[in-house]
Design a protein around this motif. Sequence first.
Motif, mmCIF file in Angstrom:
data_model
loop_
_atom_site.group_PDB
_atom_site.id
_atom_site.type_symbol
_atom_site.label_atom_id
_atom_site.label_comp_id
_atom_site.label_asym_id
_atom_site.label_seq_id
_atom_site.Cartn_x
_atom_site.Cartn_y
_atom_site.Cartn_z
ATOM 1 N N HIS A 154 32.013 44.674 49.034
ATOM 2 C CA HIS A 154 31.483 44.263 47.732
ATOM 3 C C HIS A 154 29.964 44.265 47.770
ATOM 4 C CE1 HIS A 154 30.918 42.175 43.973
ATOM 5 N NE2 HIS A 154 32.219 42.173 43.763
ATOM 6 N N GLN B 75 33.734 38.387 40.205
ATOM 7 C CA GLN B 75 34.861 38.409 39.279
ATOM 8 C C GLN B 75 36.038 39.194 39.856
ATOM 9 O OE1 GLN B 75 35.504 40.339 34.977
ATOM 10 N NE2 GLN B 75 33.623 39.202 35.204
ATOM 11 N N LYS B 76 35.726 40.330 40.453
ATOM 12 C CA LYS B 76 36.797 41.192 40.960
ATOM 13 C C LYS B 76 36.448 41.637 42.351
ATOM 14 C CE LYS B 76 38.850 43.336 36.920
ATOM 15 N NZ LYS B 76 38.096 43.981 35.864
ATOM 16 N N HIS B 78 37.722 44.706 44.821
ATOM 17 C CA HIS B 78 38.645 45.794 45.118
ATOM 18 C C HIS B 78 38.355 46.306 46.509
ATOM 19 C CE1 HIS B 78 41.248 49.223 44.745
ATOM 20 N NE2 HIS B 78 40.294 49.907 45.315
ATOM 21 N N GLY B 123 46.560 37.847 43.278
ATOM 22 C CA GLY B 123 45.340 37.468 42.563
ATOM 23 C C GLY B 123 44.847 36.082 42.952
ATOM 24 N N THR B 126 43.539 35.918 46.536
ATOM 25 C CA THR B 126 42.228 36.557 46.646
ATOM 26 C C THR B 126 41.135 35.602 46.164
ATOM 27 O OG1 THR B 126 43.270 38.675 46.203
ATOM 28 C CG2 THR B 126 40.887 38.587 46.011
ATOM 29 N N GLN B 127 41.378 34.918 45.033
ATOM 30 C CA GLN B 127 40.365 34.021 44.489
ATOM 31 C C GLN B 127 40.049 32.887 45.458
ATOM 32 O OE1 GLN B 127 39.719 36.406 42.380
ATOM 33 N NE2 GLN B 127 38.908 34.884 40.979
ATOM 34 N N GLN B 149 40.679 34.336 37.209
ATOM 35 C CA GLN B 149 41.284 35.594 36.790
ATOM 36 C C GLN B 149 42.470 35.976 37.669
ATOM 37 O OE1 GLN B 149 38.939 39.066 36.561
ATOM 38 N NE2 GLN B 149 38.616 38.849 34.362
ATOM 39 N N GLY B 150 43.551 36.345 37.041
ATOM 40 C CA GLY B 150 44.723 36.789 37.789
ATOM 41 C C GLY B 150 45.455 35.659 38.484
#
Lengths: 261, 252
Positions: A154, B75-76, B78, B123, B126-127, B149-150
Motif C-alpha cells: 500500500h 479505506q481499501k 488490495h 473484510g 482485514t479492517q 467498510q465491508g
Amino acid sequence: MPDFLLYALLSGLGVALVAGPLGALVVWRRMAYFGDTLAHSALLGVTFGLLLNVNLNLAVAVGCLLLALILVALQHNRLLATDTLLGILSHSTLALGLVMVSLFTNSRIDLLGYLFGDILSASAVDVVTVWVISVLVSALLLLLWRPLLAITVHEDLAHVEGVPVTAVRTALMLLMALVIAIAMKVVGVLLITALLIIPAATSRRLTRSPEAMALVASLLGALSVAGGLGASFVWDSPAGPSIVLCATALFALSLLKRADG
Amino acid sequence: MPEALLSARGIAVQRGGRTILHGADLTLEPGKIVTLIGPNGAGKTTLVRCVLGLIRPDAGVLERRPGLRIGYMPQKLHIDPSLPLTVKRFLTLGGKPRLPLREVVTLTGIEELLGATMSNLSGGETQRVLLARALLRDPNLLVLDEPVQGVDVTGQEALYQLINDIRRQRECGVLLVSHDLHLVMATTDTVICLNQHVCCHGHPDQVTSDPAYQALFGEKAKPLVAPYTHHHDHKHDDHGNIVDLDNTHDHA
C-alpha cells in the motif's frame, strides 16, 4: 566442459540469481508489461551504443531508464490508460530499434542475437560484467527489501509510515533497467520478461513467504538456465528460447501441486 | 483546552482547474474523535490526504504538533494473491513496532489470524489487521478512512466500540471518515459536514439539526446526495427525515 559452455552457464546463473527477487517484485506489482516495454527499448539502446561507440550494457541501461522516465511523464496525461501508453512505447521503441539497426549499422550486428539472446558467445568479460551487476543489484534489493514490500502492499500507508515512496519506486526502475541490460545477452530482448516472471510464478506455488518466493525463484531460474543450456548442447536448439521453455516446463510441473496459502 | 495535534485553516485544493476543497478548517485534539461526513466528491478523501501529508494544499495553513505520529488505516487494501504475506509479516512491514505486538494483537482480537495469508482475509478481518498495524506505531493521531467498510453490522458496532476504547486508553486523537451516520454519532465529539467547504460542524446533536446538514442529507436535496449515502435517505423515509437520526442518538 568446453569454455564457451562454462561462460554461458556462469553468465546465465548470474542473471538467474537476481532475476528471482526482481521477478517476484514484478509479479506482485503487476509490472510484467512494464518490464516488456523496458526490454523492447533495449534494442534501441544497443543501436545508440554501437553508433556512439560506448559500452553496450551501459547504453542499454541508460536507454531503459530514459524510457521509464518518458513513461512517468506521459502518465500525467490522464486521457490514456497506462497499458495503452506502455503498448505504444513498447512497440514503437522496438520498431525504431529495428529500423535504426538496419539503417545505421550496415547489418554488421547479429539482430537475432539481440532479439533472442546469444548466451553461447558469452566471454569471460561478459561473465564478470553479469556477476558484478547481479551482485550489486541483489545487494540493493536486499537493502531496500522492506520498503519495496511496503510500497507494494500500500503506497499511501507506506508514505505515512515514512517510506520515501517515489525514491524507492525510482530505484526499482533503475535496478530493473540494469538487470535488463545483463539479461539481454542471455535470453534476448523479446524473452527477458519470461525469465523474470515464470520462475517467480512457479515459486509462488511452492512457498509461503515473500523471501522464500524470491529465493526459490532464483533457484528455479538457475535450474532453467542449466536445463536450457543442456538441451541446447544436446539437441542444438537455440539457447535463450530453450532456457525459457525449461522455465515453462517447471511451471507446468508446479501446477500439479495443489496451491495453498 | 489541550494543545491541538493538528490544525488546518483555510485549506484549498484544486485539480485541473476545478476546486475540490476550499476554506476547510479542521482541529484535531488528543482524546477527541472528529468525524468527517459528506456526499461522494465532497472532498473528504482530499482533506484526509492533506492531513496525512500525501498532498500539499494549494492554499491554507496546516500545522502539526512536533513529534506527531499518525496511525493510518486506509479505506481499501488490495494485496495481490501472488504475494504470500502472513498477517504477522504484514504487521511488521510498517517498521519496528513501538508497542508490544502481543498487546496490540490481543486488543484488536486478531490472535488467531497471525498465521493467515493477507489475501485470504474477510473484510472485517482485514479492517482489524489494518487497525492493528496503525496502532503498532503508538500513534497520537489515528486517521481512519471508512473503517467499517465491508464489515457486517455487529462487527461495525464492535469496531466503533474498539476505536472508542482506544482513544480513551491511549488518549490519541481520531479523525474518522464515514458515511454511516447512525453508528458514528454515538461516540463522536465533533462532526464536520463537508461539501467542498465545511457546511457545518459541531456536536452531533447540533449538526443534525443544522439547516445546512438537512439540505445536504435531507429530502429536499436528494439529487445532490451521492448514491452510497442514498440508503440513509431510505431509512429516513421510513421513519421521517431527521427524527430518525435523533432517535438513534438517543438510544445510544
